[in-house]
Design a protein around this motif. Structure first.
Motif, PDB file in Angstrom:
ATOM      1  N   ASP A   1      51.784  64.459  64.187  1.00 58.94           N
ATOM      2  CA  ASP A   1      50.388  64.832  64.416  1.00 58.94           C
ATOM      3  C   ASP A   1      49.456  64.100  63.454  1.00 58.94           C
ATOM      4  OD1 ASP A   1      50.819  66.552  66.512  1.00 58.94           O
ATOM      5  OD2 ASP A   1      50.797  68.381  65.299  1.00 58.94           O
ATOM      6  N   GLU A   2      48.340  63.627  63.994  1.00 58.50           N
ATOM      7  CA  GLU A   2      47.298  63.026  63.179  1.00 58.50           C
ATOM      8  C   GLU A   2      46.191  64.058  62.977  1.00 58.50           C
ATOM      9  OE1 GLU A   2      45.912  59.311  64.679  1.00 58.50           O
ATOM     10  OE2 GLU A   2      47.905  58.369  64.601  1.00 58.50           O
TER      11      GLU A   2
ATOM     12  N   GLY B   1      41.725  62.334  56.138  1.00 57.34           N
ATOM     13  CA  GLY B   1      42.748  62.466  57.171  1.00 57.34           C
ATOM     14  C   GLY B   1      44.130  62.071  56.710  1.00 57.34           C
ATOM     15  N   THR B   2      45.115  62.461  57.500  1.00 61.06           N
ATOM     16  CA  THR B   2      46.504  62.125  57.231  1.00 61.06           C
ATOM     17  C   THR B   2      47.291  62.267  58.531  1.00 61.06           C
ATOM     18  OG1 THR B   2      48.412  62.558  55.777  1.00 61.06           O
ATOM     19  CG2 THR B   2      47.229  64.467  56.611  1.00 61.06           C
ATOM     20  N   ARG B   3      48.567  61.954  58.479  1.00 58.18           N
ATOM     21  CA  ARG B   3      49.460  62.120  59.631  1.00 58.18           C
ATOM     22  C   ARG B   3      50.772  62.679  59.139  1.00 58.18           C
ATOM     23  NH1 ARG B   3      53.337  59.047  63.095  1.00 58.18           N
ATOM     24  NH2 ARG B   3      53.705  57.728  61.288  1.00 58.18           N
ATOM     25  N   LEU B   4      51.323  63.650  59.863  1.00 58.11           N
ATOM     26  CA  LEU B   4      52.627  64.176  59.496  1.00 58.11           C
ATOM     27  C   LEU B   4      53.701  63.157  59.861  1.00 58.11           C
ATOM     28  CD1 LEU B   4      51.167  66.861  59.058  1.00 58.11           C
ATOM     29  CD2 LEU B   4      53.125  67.997  60.137  1.00 58.11           C
ATOM     30  N   GLY B   5      54.559  62.864  58.910  1.00 60.48           N
ATOM     31  CA  GLY B   5      55.633  61.923  59.146  1.00 60.48           C
ATOM     32  C   GLY B   5      56.619  62.445  60.173  1.00 60.48           C
TER      33      GLY B   5
ATOM     34  N   ASP C   1      44.377  59.897  50.892  1.00 63.39           N
ATOM     35  CA  ASP C   1      43.639  59.893  52.155  1.00 63.39           C
ATOM     36  C   ASP C   1      44.100  58.736  53.031  1.00 63.39           C
ATOM     37  OD1 ASP C   1      41.732  60.283  54.126  1.00 63.39           O
ATOM     38  OD2 ASP C   1      40.091  59.391  52.980  1.00 63.39           O
ATOM     39  N   GLY C   2      44.459  59.042  54.275  1.00 60.34           N
ATOM     40  CA  GLY C   2      44.843  58.010  55.227  1.00 60.34           C
ATOM     41  C   GLY C   2      46.315  57.683  55.274  1.00 60.34           C
TER      42      GLY C   2
END
Length: 265
Positions: free
Chosen positions: A244-245, A257-261, A91-92
């Motif tokens: 994208d976050e 949540g996460t973010r695409l690298g 997560d995160g």
């Protein structure tokens, strides 16, 4: 079933996953009269190779539990896939670059089993007794078949479009929440991209768990204590792009949540 066609379909999906390049829908390899059994045979062939190569199965996923997703893909019965430990993103943290082909996000309730579900046929009471806790979750689904041109055979063969999954870090007892009434919202870069409720998952995520427990017993692979189950999307899938976050709020369970690298290219 035609074993050579099953082997070829499995090979194409492995190559697509390894290279990040889409392949033609594998239903064409399996033949027009191929059914769900052939699709699961493809899935199982690739899972067996993955396990033999050192990957660890961490749980299962249920797909096509939401009417919204069924409408998006044009068919309507649950399917299942396998989760691997190396597809769990903390997560995160960012999703590693190059892990996905054409990702989409789903907000889900994850359930972790404290006991086996091996009775053959199960009730909601059996499931309630076996679930140790629930977690808020994001599933980053993916399709190795070109342009998400899939039917149910393609989806099952492609491990039910399993990609990566992200779960929260605060366990919530099942007794503390009515999972049917959970409210889900996915935000993409701060803007709402998908909404839904627990009741969108076969009427109740516990119903999805009963379906999976029975289906896995029928296939001779009962659900075991310690496994994490992604119970299915609570709303429409949200397409994703590099950078994208993504955040999922599942009230009252929690957020994740996460973010695409992004590539350095």
């Amino acid at each position: 079933m035609d074993r050579s066609s099953i082997s070829e379909a499995a090979r194409r999906l492995r190559v697509a996953a390894a290279t990040g390049r889409q392949c033609a829908p594998v239903r064409h390899v399996l033949g027009g009269d191929s059914g769900i059994e052939a699709a699961y045979a493809v899935q199982q062939a690739n899972v067996a190779l993955a396990v033999a190569g050192g990957r660890r199965v961490s749980g299962r996923k249920i797909g096509l539990t939401s009417q919204a997703v069924q409408e998006q893909l044009g068919f309507g019965e649950p399917v299942s896939g396998v989760l691997f430990a190396d597809t769990c993103v903390p997560d995160g943290l960012d999703v590693p670059v190059g892990r996905l082909v054409q990702p989409r996000a789903e907000g889900e309730i994850a359930m972790v089993l404290g006991d086996d579900l091996d009775k053959g046929t199960h009730t909601v009471v059996d499931v309630i007794g076996a679930v140790a806790y629930v977690l808020p979750a994001l599933e980053i689904v993916d399709s190795r078949n070109a342009d998400w041109d899939i039917d149910i055979v393609d989806m099952v063969a492609d491990n039910a479009c399993s990609g990566l999954y992200v779960v929260g870090s605060r366990p919530v007892p099942l007794t503390a929440v009515d999972v049917r009434g959970v409210s889900m919202r996915i935000t993409l870069n701060g803007t709402t991209a998908s909404t839904g409720t627990g009741s969108a998952c076969l009427g109740n995520p516990l119903h999805a768990m009963v379906w999976l427990a029975d289906a896995m017993c029928e296939r001779g692979e009962p659900l075991r204590a310690g496994e994490l189950i992604m119970t299915g999307s609570l709303g429409p899938m949200a397409p994703l792009g590099p950078g994208d976050e993504i955040r999922a709020e599942l009230d009252p369970i929690g957020t994740v949540g996460t973010r695409l690298g992004v590539s350095d290219d």
